[in-house]
Design an enzyme around this catalytic site. Structure first.
Site, PDB file in Angstrom:
ATOM      1  CG  ASN A  34      -1.920   1.086   1.332  1.00  0.00           C
ATOM      2  OD1 ASN A  34      -1.770   2.215   0.333  1.00  0.00           O
ATOM      3  ND2 ASN A  34      -2.484   1.074   2.599  1.00  0.00           N
ATOM      4  CE  LYS A  52      -0.167   3.143   4.822  1.00  0.00           C
ATOM      5  NZ  LYS A  52      -0.082   3.078   6.190  1.00  0.00           N
ATOM      6  CG  HIS A  94      -5.879   1.653   5.476  1.00  0.00           C
ATOM      7  ND1 HIS A  94      -5.332   2.438   6.363  1.00  0.00           N
ATOM      8  CD2 HIS A  94      -4.807   0.721   5.130  1.00  0.00           C
ATOM      9  CE1 HIS A  94      -3.950   2.450   6.420  1.00  0.00           C
ATOM     10  NE2 HIS A  94      -3.489   1.310   5.786  1.00  0.00           N
ATOM     11  CD  GLU A 118      -2.935   5.416   6.872  1.00  0.00           C
ATOM     12  OE1 GLU A 118      -2.636   5.256   5.406  1.00  0.00           O
ATOM     13  OE2 GLU A 118      -1.882   4.799   7.582  1.00  0.00           O
ATOM     14  CD  GLU A 128      -3.232  -2.651   7.321  1.00  0.00           C
ATOM     15  OE1 GLU A 128      -2.182  -2.619   6.533  1.00  0.00           O
ATOM     16  OE2 GLU A 128      -3.888  -1.458   6.991  1.00  0.00           O
ATOM     17  N   GLY A 168       2.806   2.088  10.807  1.00  0.00           N
ATOM     18  CA  GLY A 168       3.935   3.296  10.777  1.00  0.00           C
ATOM     19  C   GLY A 168       4.743   3.444  11.907  1.00  0.00           C
ATOM     20  CB  SER A 180       5.535  -2.184  11.564  1.00  0.00           C
ATOM     21  OG  SER A 180       5.471  -1.033  11.961  1.00  0.00           O
TER      22      SER A 180
HETATM   23  P1  13P Z   1       3.579   0.122   7.459  1.00  0.00           P
HETATM   24  O1  13P Z   1       3.903  -1.063   7.062  1.00  0.00           O
HETATM   25  O2  13P Z   1       4.144   1.440   6.963  1.00  0.00           O
HETATM   26  O3  13P Z   1       3.143   0.058   9.135  1.00  0.00           O
HETATM   27  O4  13P Z   1       1.947   0.417   7.142  1.00  0.00           O
HETATM   28  C1  13P Z   1       0.937  -0.735   7.081  1.00  0.00           C
HETATM   29  C2  13P Z   1      -0.261  -0.190   6.276  1.00  0.00           C
HETATM   30  O5  13P Z   1      -1.038   0.699   6.882  1.00  0.00           O
HETATM   31  C3  13P Z   1      -0.817  -0.932   5.160  1.00  0.00           C
HETATM   32  O6  13P Z   1      -1.885  -0.596   4.792  1.00  0.00           O
END
Ligand code: 13P
Length: 250
Positions: A9, A11, A95, A97, A167, A173, A213
């Site tokens: 992803n 982003k 997601h 976010e 997740e 992150g 992560s």
């Molecule tokens: P990270 O791997 O940067 O922690 O992000 C995970 C994520 O949100 C994937 O959709």
């Protein structure tokens, strides 16, 4: 059919050149048998990246969002028909976010999921609890409610076009990964929730990815768990040097 999946992803990262170069490097990989790779690319670069992902039968293209309406006066939004026309295979829905920053609630996510499947596309449906819920040890009920509200309206057949991604928000992150045991425990719970609703065959057939992560250093250990079928990877999917080892971690 349950598959091993390494999904990236990206982003809101990378520009056109970097996106195309990364899609090309990944698409040139020989992906191990039984594994699929999915790249979650920003809207403006989907078409250019599709020219590369389309050359490898085991590499697929995902959009990170969609609008649930078919077409019309929705300034700034992107429809499923439009995404399909540029070669998208999957849409990431739910997601954290989008849930947290853009206030997308279960009801909207359920509509988006239906719209994705009605459009003949596939979905990566995300769930996962915030830190406060984990600290209160209420993560099982929290994730179960996300699944009930977001996807229990589907038929068993529709479920075949869905990949789940667990997740935990506290691991996204942050560099703080869930332990392989924590991931396994939640994935087994998710599978049992799905079994109660959709039956054993459906729950055994669905791929459940872990996200938060994931890096080359921890992917193997996490993916080795029984109910973990791969990863949804953010930061480490932005460079071929870190994403390719993850693809090879099954
Ligand atoms: P990270 O791997 O940067 O922690 O992000 C995970 C994520 O949100 C994937 O959709």
């Amino acid at each position: 059919m349950r598959k091993n999946i390494a999904a990236g992803n990206w982003k809101m990262n990378l520009d056109l050149d970097a996106s195309v170069s990364l899609a090309q490097q990944i698409s040139e990989q020989s992906v191990p048998a039984g594994t699929a790779v999915i790249l979650g690319v920003p809207f403006p670069f989907l078409f250019s990246c599709s020219l590369h992902t389309g050359t490898n039968p085991n590499v697929f293209l995902a959009a990170q969002n969609c609008n649930e309406q078919e077409s019309g006066a929705y300034t700034g939004e992107v429809s499923l028909k439009q995404l399909k026309s540029v070669g998208v295979d999957y849409i990431i829905i739910g997601h954290s976010e989008r849930r947290e920053i853009f206030n997308e609630a279960d009801e909207l996510l359920a509509k988006k999921l239906t719209a994705v499947l009605d459009a003949g596309l596939k979905c990566i449906f995300c769930c996962g609890e915030p830190l406060s819920v984990r600290e209160a040890n209420e993560q099982s009920a929290y994730v179960e409610a996300q699944l009930k509200n977001g996807m229990f309206h589907l038929t068993e057949q529709q479920l075949e076009s869905v990949i789940l991604a667990y997740e935990p928000i506290w691991a996204i992150g942050t560099g703080k990964t869930a332990s392989p045991e924590q991931a396994q425990e939640m994935h087994a719970h998710i599978r049992s929730v799905l079994k109660n609703k959709f039956g054993a065959a459906a729950s055994e057939g669905i791929s459940i990815l872990y996200g938060g992560s994931v890096k080359p250093a921890n992917a193997k250990e996490i993916f080795a768990k029984n109910d973990v079928d791969g990863g949804l990877v953010g930061g480490a999917s932005l460079k071929a040097e870190t994403f390719i080892p993850i693809i090879n971690s099954f």
